[in-house]
Design an enzyme around this catalytic site. Structure first.
Site, PDB file in Angstrom:
ATOM      1  N   GLU A 153      -0.964  -8.789  -8.607  1.00 47.12           N
ATOM      2  CA  GLU A 153      -1.287  -9.554  -9.768  1.00 47.12           C
ATOM      3  C   GLU A 153      -0.178 -10.325 -10.262  1.00 47.12           C
ATOM      4  OE1 GLU A 153      -3.140 -11.230 -13.157  1.00 47.12           O
ATOM      5  OE2 GLU A 153      -3.931 -10.136 -11.537  1.00 47.12           O
ATOM      6  N   ASP A 154       1.128  -9.864 -10.344  1.00 48.33           N
ATOM      7  CA  ASP A 154       2.240 -10.281 -10.833  1.00 48.33           C
ATOM      8  C   ASP A 154       3.418 -10.718  -9.970  1.00 48.33           C
ATOM      9  OD1 ASP A 154       1.180 -10.004 -13.582  1.00 48.33           O
ATOM     10  OD2 ASP A 154       1.883  -7.878 -13.634  1.00 48.33           O
TER      11      ASP A 154
END
Length: 739
Positions: free
Chosen positions: A76-77
């Site tokens: 996700e990051d």
């Protein structure tokens, strides 16, 4: 921030043979990927996955789950990919990390439909592998612990989401300690004033009773040891702020009225010792009536097992006791995370194995099955929230099968919990051998026997009685099916006649190939849509026979039969010749009307839709009009609600010699085909009822709406007409109009 070796040591304490290389690799990979990223607090971002992993080590989870916790934000990051994680850590870990990535995008506190759809995704991901839930809950717990660094609006949104979804879900999975902490942290931001007040009062109480918990612990332990329960642990604690606040709210109590702020756990070696400890305590101290629950013999659906009792114990203090074994305590603390399959790493994410062992996970899988039953996301959301938030009662079938239901459940809920078909055919119930109303609320230990009938259809009103989502969804579905069946019958007749006039033969098979053109899911839906007037029978005919041309010629009716023509102009009003309106040319005084309560010589009128003997009526003084007589059901009376001085108490005063007819208005929705109006008129005439006026409006290709003013002797004759007209094949609906 926790160091790499500290994390490994935590896991090795409860799993000496843990895969140290996997943990080290996951730690280093996450550290490299998150690099110099910072959290809102200013801490290095890597501190978050490390703390999530630390929370899971407290639950003694296997090294694969700990590795997933370390990696859960990488896709996700960071620039990490699923393929890269699969290659380095295996497909199992890659699948879990990707599942958590999708969940991270969820925003549950939004519009209702979106919230429902997101909850579907969450539960589907969890049902695939319960470790997704464990990591997600640990992730949420650490985020709640550091929520003070977020903006006020985000604090409120995240706290509401946690209180609404994640805390009760943790409770349903048996993870009570996590639920308590999530609720307390959410309470702090949702209602800060109440949180501050309750926390302060608890601190004052703790200071005032300093040493009391230790004193009670010692006295309980000494009593048990003296009676042979040597290896016994006793632990007391003050209740959490949100638990206290919730009890104050639900019981409408002030803080001073709370008498059981302290709770104590007695942990023994084996099951027989639980009941032995209970007997020792009850022999020594007085029991508070009605506060005993045995969750060992009837465990909760989240696998919780313990004996609960409340006593007036040492120092005359009212205290709650929970008595359980060490294994029961482990499950009570960590719930599904304490399950052997996950502690020992056996079975991985095998939900089928786990559901056989765990009632909590079994409940989750049954909830997922309800996805297929719900017709829309909102119903599923309602179902799931009802299941999440309700306390339970335990009832039995006549054969001894245990059925767990929400508190407040009725025999109808019980029937649907056993099987949907049993619920649909329920007509009565015996509770503990006695026939009882279906609205009776069930209590713990009730034996319920359902009385069934093969011709029963669940009334729509049951939806307001039941409390379980499953029952509500089933009742709505049965109601929709009954309505669809009713309209399908009417639609079938319309289509048969339309096809017959076109020289074609109608059959259900002819519709199947053209359903996509009609925008319908199945044949029954299409036929019902015709019956409801949503789909034209001509459109259906043309969909089946695209080359069909309507060559019918409408013959212009003569003057004498004009009101029998269905192809008249919309809104045309027909007056039956040779019949004057009742009262025309006559005085309208009280002595000419069979109504009591009309004083003086005021002019008297009936409301536009009329009133008939048998109606409950009222008179209204209207400026310039005299007195107008209304049926009590007339909505026009609402405008006089604030003018009681206008209301006159009147009533019918008929005698046998009075043979006057009175006007009433009915509204008919009829199939638009030759002969329909004639059939209606013949039915009216056969019942010795006169038609005063009639207007017709084409509301759809296949339907015409008729407003008919009729003259009847009384309400009984009018009701007989409504019943007989409704039974005509050419009629969709008929009702009386009061305005």
């Amino acid at each position: 921030m926790m160091r790499q070796y500290e994390l490994v040591e935590r896991v090795q304490k409860y799993k000496p043979d843990a895969n140290e290389a996997l943990l080290n690799k996951a730690y280093v990979y996450a550290m490299q990927k998150h690099g110099k990223q910072k959290r809102a607090s200013g801490d290095p971002y890597i501190s978050h996955p490390l703390e999530v992993a630390a929370i899971l080590t407290e639950m003694h989870l296997d090294e694969s789950t700990i590795a997933v916790a370390l990696l859960h934000d990488t896709i996700e990051d960071t620039n990490a990919t699923r393929a890269e994680i699969d290659e380095l850590f295996g497909e199992d870990i890659g699948r879990l990390v990707e599942g958590l990535t999708k969940l991270k995008k969820l925003d549950l506190v939004t519009k209702k439909a979106k919230q429902a759809e997101n909850l579907r995704k969450l539960l589907l991901a969890i049902s695939d592998d319960v470790r997704v839930l464990l990591v997600k809950l640990a992730d949420r717990l650490h985020n709640m612990r550091t929520l003070e660094h977020m903006r006020d609006d985000k604090r409120a949104r995240i706290s509401e989401e946690t209180m609404e979804i994640y805390a009760p879900l943790a409770g349903r999975m048996g993870m009570q300690d996590m639920r308590d902490e999530l609720e307390d942290l959410s309470f702090r931001y949702i209602n800060p004033e109440a949180y501050e007040t309750v926390t302060q009062r608890l601190a004052e109480l703790s200071q005032r009773n300093e040493g009391l918990i230790k004193k009670i612990e010692d006295e309980l332990r000494e009593l048990l040891v003296a009676n042979g329960l040597i290896n016994t642990s006793v632990k007391g604690r003050q209740k959490q702020p949100y638990s206290v606040f919730r009890k104050m709210q639900s019981k409408s109590l002030s803080f001073e009225q709370l008498s059981d702020v302290y709770g104590f756990r007695i942990i023994v070696d084996d099951l027989p010792s639980c009941y032995r400890a209970l007997g020792i305590v009850h022999t020594r101290w007085r029991v508070v009536p009605g506060r005993f629950k045995d969750y060992i013999s009837t465990p909760k659906q989240n696998d919780y097992r313990s004996i609960h009792t409340t006593i007036v114990g040492p120092s005359r203090q009212r205290i709650e006791l929970q008595i359980r074994t060490r294994r029961m305590h482990e499950i009570a603390e960590y719930g599904i995370a304490a399950h052997a399959l996950y502690k020992d790493g056996e079975g991985g994410g095998d939900g089928e194995l786990l559901s056989r062992e765990s009632n909590a996970y079994s409940w989750l899988r049954h909830t997922i099955e309800a996805l297929a039953e719900g017709d829309n996301p909102e119903e599923f959301l309602e179902h799931t929230k009802l299941e999440l938030f309700q306390d339970q009662v335990f009832c039995f079938t006549p054969k001894g099968k245990l059925i767990a239901l929400p508190r407040g459940a009725t025999p109808i809920d019980f029937a649907y919990a056993v099987h949907t078909n049993i619920g649909d055919t329920t007509v009565g119930a015996k509770i503990n051998g006695s026939i009882m109303p279906l609205v009776t609320r069930l209590s713990n230990g009730d034996e319920v026997e359902i009385i069934r009938s093969g011709v029963q259809v669940p009334p729509a009103a049951w939806e307001q009685i039941v409390v379980t989502g499953k029952a509500r969804a089933a009742i709505r579905r049965a109601t929709r099916m009954a309505i669809r069946k009713q309209y399908a019958g009417l639609g079938h007749r319309i289509l048969e006649r339309t096809f017959e006039r076109a020289g074609k033969i109608f059959s259900r098979d002819t519709l199947r190939p053209v359903l996509h053109r009609l925008g319908q899911r199945d044949v029954e839906d299409a036929i019902a849509a015709v019956g409801r007037g949503e789909l034209s029978s001509i459109d259906v005919l043309r969909a089946v026979y695209p080359d069909y041309q309507d060559e019918r010629v409408t013959v212009k009716p003569s003057t004498d039969e004009g009101w029998f023509a269905m192809n008249s102009a919309n809104g045309m009003v027909f007056k039956i010749p040779g019949k004057a309106r009742p009262g025309e040319g006559e005085a309208a005084a009280e002595d000419r009307l069979p109504i009591r309560g009309l004083g003086g010589n005021a002019e008297v009128h009936f409301s536009p839709a009329g009133a008939v003997p048998g109606d409950r009526i009222v008179g209204i003084m209207e400026d310039g009009k005299g007195i107008t007589i209304y049926p009590i059901q007339a909505s026009a009376l609402q405008k006089f609600d604030d003018e009681p001085e206008r209301w006159i108490d009147v009533r019918w005063d008929l005698d046998e010699a009075n043979k006057s007819r009175f006007m009433a208005r009915i509204m008919i929705n009829a199939i638009n085909e030759p002969g329909t109006l004639a059939t209606v008129a013949q039915t009216i005439a056969r019942l010795d009822i006169n038609i005063r006026t009639l207007s017709m409006v084409r509301v759809a290709t296949d339907f015409t709406e008729m407003a008919i003013d009729i003259e009847v002797w009384d309400l009984r004759q009018l009701n007989q007409l409504l019943v007989e007209v409704k039974e005509l094949d050419c009629i969709s609906t008929v009702k009386r109009v009061y305005d």
